[in-house]
Every structure is written in structure tokens, then in C-alpha cells.
Design a protein around this motif. Structure first.
Motif, PDB file in Angstrom:
ATOM      1  N   ILE A   1       0.435  -0.068 -12.502  1.00  0.00           N
ATOM      2  CA  ILE A   1       1.172  -0.650 -11.376  1.00  0.00           C
ATOM      3  C   ILE A   1       1.082  -2.172 -11.488  1.00  0.00           C
ATOM      4  CG2 ILE A   1       1.406  -0.744  -8.861  1.00  0.00           C
ATOM      5  CD1 ILE A   1      -0.190   1.878  -8.729  1.00  0.00           C
ATOM      6  N   ILE A   2       2.214  -2.824 -11.490  1.00  0.00           N
ATOM      7  CA  ILE A   2       2.222  -4.277 -11.669  1.00  0.00           C
ATOM      8  C   ILE A   2       2.905  -4.944 -10.476  1.00  0.00           C
ATOM      9  CG2 ILE A   2       2.996  -6.185 -13.143  1.00  0.00           C
ATOM     10  CD1 ILE A   2       2.969  -4.244 -15.505  1.00  0.00           C
ATOM     11  N   MET A   3       2.196  -5.888  -9.844  1.00  0.00           N
ATOM     12  CA  MET A   3       2.782  -6.629  -8.728  1.00  0.00           C
ATOM     13  C   MET A   3       3.376  -7.935  -9.231  1.00  0.00           C
ATOM     14  SD  MET A   3       0.389  -6.103  -5.448  1.00  0.00           S
ATOM     15  CE  MET A   3      -1.091  -6.816  -6.132  1.00  0.00           C
ATOM     16  N   LEU A   4       4.462  -8.336  -8.591  1.00  0.00           N
ATOM     17  CA  LEU A   4       5.132  -9.564  -9.008  1.00  0.00           C
ATOM     18  C   LEU A   4       5.697 -10.249  -7.772  1.00  0.00           C
ATOM     19  CD1 LEU A   4       6.631 -11.355 -11.202  1.00  0.00           C
ATOM     20  CD2 LEU A   4       8.494  -9.702 -11.053  1.00  0.00           C
ATOM     21  N   ASP A   5       5.500 -11.552  -7.664  1.00  0.00           N
ATOM     22  CA  ASP A   5       6.092 -12.286  -6.541  1.00  0.00           C
ATOM     23  C   ASP A   5       7.524 -12.665  -6.884  1.00  0.00           C
ATOM     24  OD1 ASP A   5       3.838 -12.078  -5.023  1.00  0.00           O
ATOM     25  OD2 ASP A   5       3.002 -14.012  -5.683  1.00  0.00           O
ATOM     26  N   GLU A   6       8.407 -12.425  -5.933  1.00  0.00           N
ATOM     27  CA  GLU A   6       9.827 -12.668  -6.199  1.00  0.00           C
ATOM     28  C   GLU A   6      10.090 -14.103  -6.653  1.00  0.00           C
ATOM     29  OE1 GLU A   6      12.535 -11.974  -2.965  1.00  0.00           O
ATOM     30  OE2 GLU A   6      14.286 -12.044  -4.276  1.00  0.00           O
ATOM     31  N   VAL A   7       9.339 -15.058  -6.078  1.00  0.00           N
ATOM     32  CA  VAL A   7       9.579 -16.474  -6.438  1.00  0.00           C
ATOM     33  C   VAL A   7       9.312 -16.745  -7.917  1.00  0.00           C
ATOM     34  CG1 VAL A   7       9.132 -17.460  -4.178  1.00  0.00           C
ATOM     35  CG2 VAL A   7       7.222 -17.089  -5.756  1.00  0.00           C
ATOM     36  N   ASN A   8       8.581 -15.849  -8.553  1.00  0.00           N
ATOM     37  CA  ASN A   8       8.248 -16.083  -9.958  1.00  0.00           C
ATOM     38  C   ASN A   8       9.219 -15.424 -10.931  1.00  0.00           C
ATOM     39  OD1 ASN A   8       6.059 -17.696  -9.377  1.00  0.00           O
ATOM     40  ND2 ASN A   8       4.657 -15.947  -9.210  1.00  0.00           N
ATOM     41  N   ILE A   9      10.301 -14.882 -10.406  1.00  0.00           N
ATOM     42  CA  ILE A   9      11.289 -14.282 -11.311  1.00  0.00           C
ATOM     43  C   ILE A   9      12.157 -15.391 -11.896  1.00  0.00           C
ATOM     44  CG2 ILE A   9      13.165 -12.631 -11.562  1.00  0.00           C
ATOM     45  CD1 ILE A   9      12.070 -11.132  -9.168  1.00  0.00           C
ATOM     46  N   ARG A  10      12.252 -15.422 -13.206  1.00  0.00           N
ATOM     47  CA  ARG A  10      13.091 -16.400 -13.892  1.00  0.00           C
ATOM     48  C   ARG A  10      14.346 -15.697 -14.380  1.00  0.00           C
ATOM     49  NH1 ARG A  10       9.942 -18.755 -11.514  1.00  0.00           N
ATOM     50  NH2 ARG A  10       8.250 -20.117 -12.229  1.00  0.00           N
ATOM     51  N   PRO A  11      15.454 -16.428 -14.450  1.00  0.00           N
ATOM     52  CA  PRO A  11      16.695 -15.780 -14.880  1.00  0.00           C
ATOM     53  C   PRO A  11      16.646 -15.295 -16.331  1.00  0.00           C
ATOM     54  CG  PRO A  11      17.037 -18.135 -14.412  1.00  0.00           C
ATOM     55  CD  PRO A  11      15.641 -17.806 -14.014  1.00  0.00           C
ATOM     56  N   CYS A  12      16.099 -16.102 -17.240  1.00  0.00           N
ATOM     57  CA  CYS A  12      16.167 -15.726 -18.653  1.00  0.00           C
ATOM     58  C   CYS A  12      14.827 -15.963 -19.345  1.00  0.00           C
ATOM     59  CB  CYS A  12      17.265 -16.511 -19.357  1.00  0.00           C
ATOM     60  SG  CYS A  12      16.978 -18.275 -19.243  1.00  0.00           S
TER      61      CYS A  12
ATOM     62  N   GLY B   1       0.824  -1.211   0.000  1.00  0.00           N
ATOM     63  CA  GLY B   1       0.000   0.000   0.000  1.00  0.00           C
ATOM     64  C   GLY B   1       0.852   1.253   0.000  1.00  0.00           C
ATOM     65  N   GLN B   2       1.909   1.230   0.810  1.00  0.00           N
ATOM     66  CA  GLN B   2       2.784   2.409   0.889  1.00  0.00           C
ATOM     67  C   GLN B   2       3.475   2.659  -0.446  1.00  0.00           C
ATOM     68  OE1 GLN B   2       5.279   1.210   4.117  1.00  0.00           O
ATOM     69  NE2 GLN B   2       3.665   1.529   5.648  1.00  0.00           N
ATOM     70  N   SER B   3       3.892   1.567  -1.090  1.00  0.00           N
ATOM     71  CA  SER B   3       4.581   1.700  -2.368  1.00  0.00           C
ATOM     72  C   SER B   3       3.654   2.327  -3.416  1.00  0.00           C
ATOM     73  CB  SER B   3       5.056   0.317  -2.831  1.00  0.00           C
ATOM     74  OG  SER B   3       5.536   0.379  -4.148  1.00  0.00           O
ATOM     75  N   ILE B   4       2.388   1.878  -3.408  1.00  0.00           N
ATOM     76  CA  ILE B   4       1.422   2.426  -4.365  1.00  0.00           C
ATOM     77  C   ILE B   4       1.197   3.912  -4.104  1.00  0.00           C
ATOM     78  CG2 ILE B   4      -1.006   2.341  -5.105  1.00  0.00           C
ATOM     79  CD1 ILE B   4      -0.901  -0.702  -4.503  1.00  0.00           C
ATOM     80  N   ALA B   5       0.964   4.251  -2.833  1.00  0.00           N
ATOM     81  CA  ALA B   5       0.716   5.651  -2.489  1.00  0.00           C
ATOM     82  C   ALA B   5       1.934   6.508  -2.812  1.00  0.00           C
ATOM     83  CB  ALA B   5       0.353   5.764  -1.010  1.00  0.00           C
ATOM     84  N   GLY B   6       3.102   5.979  -2.506  1.00  0.00           N
ATOM     85  CA  GLY B   6       4.335   6.724  -2.776  1.00  0.00           C
ATOM     86  C   GLY B   6       4.496   7.013  -4.260  1.00  0.00           C
ATOM     87  N   PHE B   7       4.217   6.023  -5.092  1.00  0.00           N
ATOM     88  CA  PHE B   7       4.323   6.187  -6.542  1.00  0.00           C
ATOM     89  C   PHE B   7       3.344   7.246  -7.040  1.00  0.00           C
ATOM     90  CE2 PHE B   7       2.093   4.636 -10.450  1.00  0.00           C
ATOM     91  CZ  PHE B   7       3.060   4.973 -11.391  1.00  0.00           C
TER      92      PHE B   7
END
Ligand code: SF4
Lengths: 470, 206
Positions: free
Chosen positions: B143-154, B62-68
Motif C-alpha cells: 500500500i503506497i500513500m501519495l500526496d496529491e501536491v506531489n504529482i508531477r505531469p511527466c 484508514g477506510q481505504s486500507i481496510a477496504g483494500f
């Protein structure tokens, strides 16, 4: 005018056009520097190039199979494939789809294949309202011109020219001397209306993936996505050489395309479109069509120009071409300008109308060196020249000149003698500038060039003298 | 049409299909050398005019959204796509979430990415009823949310994750690396050509 013809006359005009020269000057350095930085930052670039080339060669060898695999996958995802041998057939297919959809307004993303088809003409003649949505394409559509670069269609226009066009077409009371940001946002508002009111959206494809039936679109503006995803019908126009086998192959090509084109690792938007909206979805087109255009490519595949079909239309060869950089894209009077155009135009429109175009190459090899698909562009241009000579298409003077050159090549002694004499003559001209005005042809050569002071000896002579010193 | 198809395929011939065997062994080594996938993704996105926050708790979302929104002087009203559940996000005072139906009328949208690609600084959004593709292109702020576990290297790994997901290939698979931009006027970059003018990515490291 016949496509591909008139290069000489148009090139001279382009060289004298100060506005065009200013625009070309702005563009030139940018593309080249950005590409170099991006390529240098990826040590694996050459290995990726080699893989991309191998994939394309394999695909071209088995093109019929991969096209059928692509077709099956599109149908499985709910879409349709329309095959066209000629541009007329391709236009016909698009018109039929539009008619069935009862369309009025058509939005278009940038597509070189639709330029090949002259699709806008066909659509407008049939009474449709057509709106180009890539900003560069929009600008040249307003100006009633054709693209002068395959990835930057309006690269020949200055900001002032764009502003004048917008004054004319956006009407109202617009303040003078608007910023680029203001101009972009004017176009944004205009085009937003068009997007929301469109019945059919037509995009090109950077790649087609046989395995999944996807068509891949690469843009920075996002216009392709708005074109494809708002109207009820999405049509993709693509040529048969765009297909690649697997989804897993796509990254290899994407790593080359962005870097070679604009020095980007990836453009802002890369989208894979696969079929129409899914059953549960409430947005997105209900129909998905792919037009597969041949337009001579199946013949090229089996010719000595096959290598040209590996092209991914990145534009790097244009950006690094001395001739393109001097005259811009319009002088080529063809869909594809620059080195890849010099190879493709004779194949698409015949050799007869392309004689001046294929002679406008210095064979410096820059294009070949930067081509991410390893296409030997100068060699292919030379093949056209050889064919033109063999088919007796050059002028009498040209033939005589070439024969003379050939005979010199066969007599090294005479050649050395003559070059030594001309080296002295050039030194004389450099030492006594007044003499320059008396020399025939030199006047027009000196337009835009400076005659350097020469040393009066040929390279070979200097080399020999140097060796004796050692 | 069928005649054109027959003729094209006849010309191309059913050449003795040589097996596809072109192993994909070259991948950019800088990904493996990088700090962490989340940090690489953040760095790459920031280089293309995108703000990125890596957050560890729901409050921080929430803070990140408001800050943006505050940073861009935008109203604190956020349209939310059906696929994003905001009930677990504590809402900072003044911030307002509402379910967004009409993307053309939405100024700021909140949506989510299925995957991220560290190599290229990219968020991957397969279209669906839950994640309408127009949310990525019509609103001014995205604004796009992403879970860190779903980051792929390539890219390869992200594609195979999409292919192997339950839904398979979506109608539109959006790879987004920065906000909309154009350099069509004198090769000078201007943001917000058609799609979002501002892009904000929130990586949830939870
Ligand atoms: S020939 Fe090579 S450099 Fe030129 S546009 Fe095609 S891929 Fe790019």
C-alpha cells in the motif's frame, strides 16, 4: 560449435519442430499488436525517436568523455567502476569481487551482457552457485539452454514444457496440469529462498547515466530489485554503449523502450541504482560495482556499423522479422538473434562463422521501420554481405549466382524476356499441379507454403497493358 | 584494469567534445489535455491492475486500507515503514498497524511515495532509512500513500524534483507502475511474479 554458425541446419530443424512452431505462433501476434496500439496512441512518437537518435549519436561521438563522467559520478556516490576490453577481463573482475566478498550464492537479473560474457559458466566453474531470477531466464537455466529472445528468453517454450521442467526440479508430489499462476507461484517460492540467501547480486543495465552515475534497470517482475537490494554486493554488468548524458534524457528513451518492446508505456518497475547504501541506511548493498565492457564496441564506433550501437535492445526488430518468426532465436546460435543479431554477430564473432546468418534476411525492411532508434538494419546486414563477397567468403555456387544476377541487372532487355518466360512457367505449374512434383527444388519450397495460381504475365507487362487501356 | 581503461579511452579518443545541445521539447500532449493529474494517475494505474483511492480526509485513509484488505481477503494487519506516521490516521475497528522491521516476514506493508507521475501512472519512491526499498518488493500486498501536491505531469519533472531534493539521488530510485508481473510463460500475463501480488495507492488530496 562456433558462435554464429550453423544457421541453415538449425533453421531447418526449427521449422520441423512442431512444439517450437506452436510456441512461436503464440508469441508472434501478441508483440506486434501490442506495440502498434501503444505507438499509435502517442502522436509524438516520431519526434521522441528523433530526439533519442540525436542524443545517442552525440553520446557515441563523445563516448570517452561521457564514460569518464559516468565513472567520476559512480565514485562520488561511493561505487567502483571496472573497465574490461574483453569478456575474459570482465569475468575476471566479477570473480575477484565475489572472492573478496567470500560469496557462495549469486543471484542474477537478466543481462544480455552477461550472456555475452558467458558469466554463468565462469561463476559455476569457479564454484559459485548461480541462480537466474527472471522467470524466463530461470526456465532456460533449468533447461540448460540459452535465451531465444532478448526480452523474452523462454519464448520458445510452451506451458507444458515449463511444467515438465518444474516437475523435474521442484520435486515433491506436484499435481499434473497446473495453471500458469500455479507455475509462477512455485517459481516465486523457489526464487524467494535464493534471493534471501544470496551474497552477491548481479544485474544488467538498460541505461547508464553519466551525470548521476546511475544504472537504470527496467523489469516487470521486480526480480532485478530483489537481486540488487538484498545481498551485500551489487554488481552491474554493462557495455560501454549504454551510457546517456543526463537524467533528463532518460524519459525520452523510456517512452520508446516499453512501447517498442511490449507495448507498455512503462514497465512495472524502473529503478535507478546510484552507489551503495547510504551511511544512515540499514539495508541495501555495502558495495556497488559497475563492470564496463567494451568487447569490440570501441572499434564498431569507428566503423560503418556505428549506427548499431544506438540499439536499446527493445526486441521490436525480432518481433517483426519474418525469418525470426519462422525459426525462433536458437537457430542463430548467437547471443543476439534476429536482425540486430545479424548485424552484431559478425562484429562480435567474425564474419566467417556468420555467413549463413547474414544471408537469412529477406530485406523486407520491417525491422528498420519499427526500430525506435532508427537503425538501418537491412542496410547494415547488406554491408556484411558486401564485405563477405569482397573478401571472397561465399561459396562458388553463390558467387556464380550473384554474378549471373548482376549481369541480368545490367541487361534489362534479357531480364524482361526471362521474367516473362518464368511468369508463364509459374502459371503452367499453377494450372497443372501434377507438374509441380516434377519440378526440382519446388518440393522443399512447398513445405509450409502454397503455390498461388499465377496470371502468366509479369507486373511490368500488366502495367503496360493497363496503361494502353486508359 | 587500469590498462584496459587506458586502451578503451585511447581508442575512443578525446574527440573535440561537441557541446550538448539537444533541447527536450517533446512531451506527450495528452497529459496537458487530461482531466486532472490525480485522475490521470488513477486511470493509468487502474489500467495496470492497481486499485487507487483518492481521499480527502485522514479517516478515509484508514477506510481505504481496510477496504483494500477486505477486498482481497487479507488479514487486517499492516506493517508500517519508519517514514510513515500513522498516529494521525484514525484506525477503523479491526485494523492493526505495527512497525515493520523484517520485510520478508511482512504480508501487507504501508509506505509512501515522494512523487507521482501522471503521464505514466507511476509512483516514485526514493530509498532511505525511512523508506526501505525492500518494502516495495517483498510483501504480498503493498500500500503506497501519495500526496496529491506531489504529482508531477511527466517523468522529467519528477526526476528533477528528486535531484533537487535535500537527499539528492537515493541509492535506489523506484518507479513503480503496477504490481509485479510476468508474461514469460506463453506470453500470458500473471501477477505476482516476485514482488507484490496486489498494489494499492492512496492519493491524499489534502
Ligand atoms: S535494433 Fe532497434 S528494434 Fe532492434 S532491438 Fe535494437 S533498438 Fe530495438
Amino acid at each position: 560449435m562456433q558462435q554464429g554458425s550453423g544457421f541453415k541446419k538449425d533453421a531447418v530443424q526449427a521449422l520441423q519442430n512442431e512444439t517450437l512452431q506452436a510456441a512461436l505462433n503464440t508469441a508472434r501476434g501478441g508483440f506486434v499488436d501490442k506495440r502498434r496500439v501503444a505507438v499509435d496512441a502517442l502522436p509524438e512518437f516520431d519526434a521522441i525517436k528523433a530526439r533519442a537518435k540525436a542524443i545517442k549519436n552525440h553520446t557515441l561521438d563523445n563516448l570517452g568523455d561521457y564514460l569518464q563522467e559516468f565513472e567520476r559520478a559512480v565514485i562520488a556516490s561511493g561505487g567502483q567502476v571496472h573497465w574490461a576490453q574483453t569478456t575474459e577481463q570482465a569475468n575476471q573482475a566479477v570473480l575477484e569481487i565475489c572472492a573478496q566478498a567470500n560469496a557462495k550464492c549469486v543471484t542474477k537479473g537478466k543481462s544480455m551482457i552477461s550472456e555475452e560474457m558467458q558469466l554463468n559458466h565462469a561463476l559455476e566453474n569457479a564454484g559459485y552457485e548461480v541462480m537466474e531470477t527472471d522467470l524466463g531466464e530461470y526456465i532456460i537455466q533449468l533447461a540448460k539452454e540459452t535465451p531465444s529472445h532478448i526480452i523474452a528468453p523462454a519464448v520458445h517454450k510452451t506451458k507444458a514444457q515449463v511444467e515438465a521442467l518444474f516437475d523435474e526440479f521442484h520435486g515433491a508430489e506436484l499435481p499434473p496440469n497446473r495453471s500458469r499462476e500455479q507455475l509462477v507461484s512455485e517459481a516465486r517460492v523457489r526464487l524467494r529462498e535464493a534471493f534471501l540467501g544470496a551474497d552477491v547480486g548481479i544485474t544488467g543495465a538498460n541505461f547508464l547515466i553519466a551525470e548521476t552515475g546511475s544504472s537504470v534497470l527496467v523489469t516487470n517482475e521486480g526480480n532485478g530489485d530483489l537481486t540488487a537490494s538484498i545481498p551485500g554486493v551489487h554488481i552491474v554488468t554493462a557495455s560501454i554503449d549504454k551510457v546517456i548524458p543526463k537524467l533528463d534524457d532518460l524519459p525520452t528513451f523510456l517512452r520508446l523502450l516499453g512501447r517498442s518492446a511490449t507495448g507498455q508505456e512503462l514497465t512495472a518497475y524502473t529503478t535507478l541504482f546510484t552507489g551503495p547504501r547510504r551511511a544512515e541506511e540499514t539495508a541495501g548493498p555495502e558495495q556497488f560495482h559497475v563492470i564496463l565492457l567494451d568487447n569490440g564496441r570501441s572499434d564498431i564506433r569507428d566503423s560503418e556499423f556505428k549506427d548499431a550501437l544506438r540499439c536499446i535492445r527493445c526486441g521490436a526488430c525480432l518481433n517483426h522479422c519474418a525469418v525470426y518468426g519462422a525459426v525462433g532465436g536458437h537457430a542463430y546460435n548467437a547471443v543476439y538473434p534476429g536482425p540486430i543479431g545479424q548485424v552484431m554477430t559478425p562484429l562480435l564473432n567474425g564474419l566467417d562463422s556468420s555467413l549463413e546468418t547474414i544471408s537469412a534476411c529477406t530485406m523486407n525492411g520491417h525491422c528498420k521501420a519499427v526500430c525506435p532508434m532508427g537503425i538501418p538494419l537491412p542496410d547494415l546486414i547488406r554491408k556484411h554481405r558486401v564485405a563477405a563477397f569482397e573478401q571472397n567468403k561465399n561459396s562458388f555456387l553463390e558467387r556464380k549466382g550473384l554474378s549471373f544476377w548482376k549481369s541480368m541487372g545490367l541487361k534489362p532487355g534479357v531480364y524482361r524476356h526471362l521474367t516473362a518466360m518464368s511468369a508463364k512457367a509459374v502459371k503452367l505449374l499453377g494450372d497443372f499441379p501434377l507438374l509441380q512434383n516434377l519440378t526440382p527444388l519446388l518440393g522443399s519450397w512447398k513445405n509450409g507454403r502454397v503455390l498461388m495460381k499465377a496470371r502468366g504475365k509479369t507486373f511490368q507487362a500488366l502495367l503496360k497493358a493497363g496503361r494502353k487501356h486508359d | 584494469m587500469t590498462e584496459a581503461r587506458r586502451q578503451i579511452l585511447e581508442k575512443l579518443g578525446a574527440v573535440a567534445a561537441d557541446e550538448y545541445c539537444i533541447p527536450n521539447t517533446v512531451q506527450p500532449a495528452f497529459v496537458a489535455r487530461s482531466e486532472s493529474l490525480a485522475l490521470l494517475l488513477k486511470r493509468k494505474l487502474e489500467a495496470v491492475h492497481t486499485s487507487v483511492d483518492i481521499v480527502g480526509s485522514a479517516e478515509q485513509v484508514g477506510q481505504s486500507i481496510a477496504g483494500f484488505l477486505n477486498a482481497h481477503g487479507s488479514p487486517l494487519k499492516v506493517g508500517v515503514v519508519p517514514g510513515v506516521d500513522t498516529s494521525s490516521i484514525p484506525v477503523p475497528p479491526g485494523l492493526d498497524f505495527y512497525p515493520c522491521q523484517d520485510m520478508a516476514a511482512c504480508h501487507t506493508v504501508l509506505t509512501s511515495a515522494a512523487f507521482g507521475i501522471a503521464e505514466t501512472g507511476t509512483v516514485v519512491l526514493p530509498s532511505s532509512l525511512q523508506r526501505p526499498t525492500l518494502a516495495n518488493f517483498l510483501p504480498d500486498n503493498c500500500i503506497i500513500m501519495l500526496d496529491e501536491v506531489n504529482i508531477r505531469p511527466c517523468m522529467e519533472e519528477a526526476f528533477s524534483s528528486v535531484q533537487n531534493s535535500d537527499a539528492g539521488m537515493p541509492r535506489a530510485l523506484n518507479l513503480i507502475s503496477g504490481p509485479s508481473k510476468t508474461a514469460d510463460i506463453e506470453q500470458t500475463l500473471v501477477y505476482g511474479a516476485h514482488g507484490p501480488i496486489q498494489l494499492h495507492v492512496i492519493i491524499r488530496a489534502v
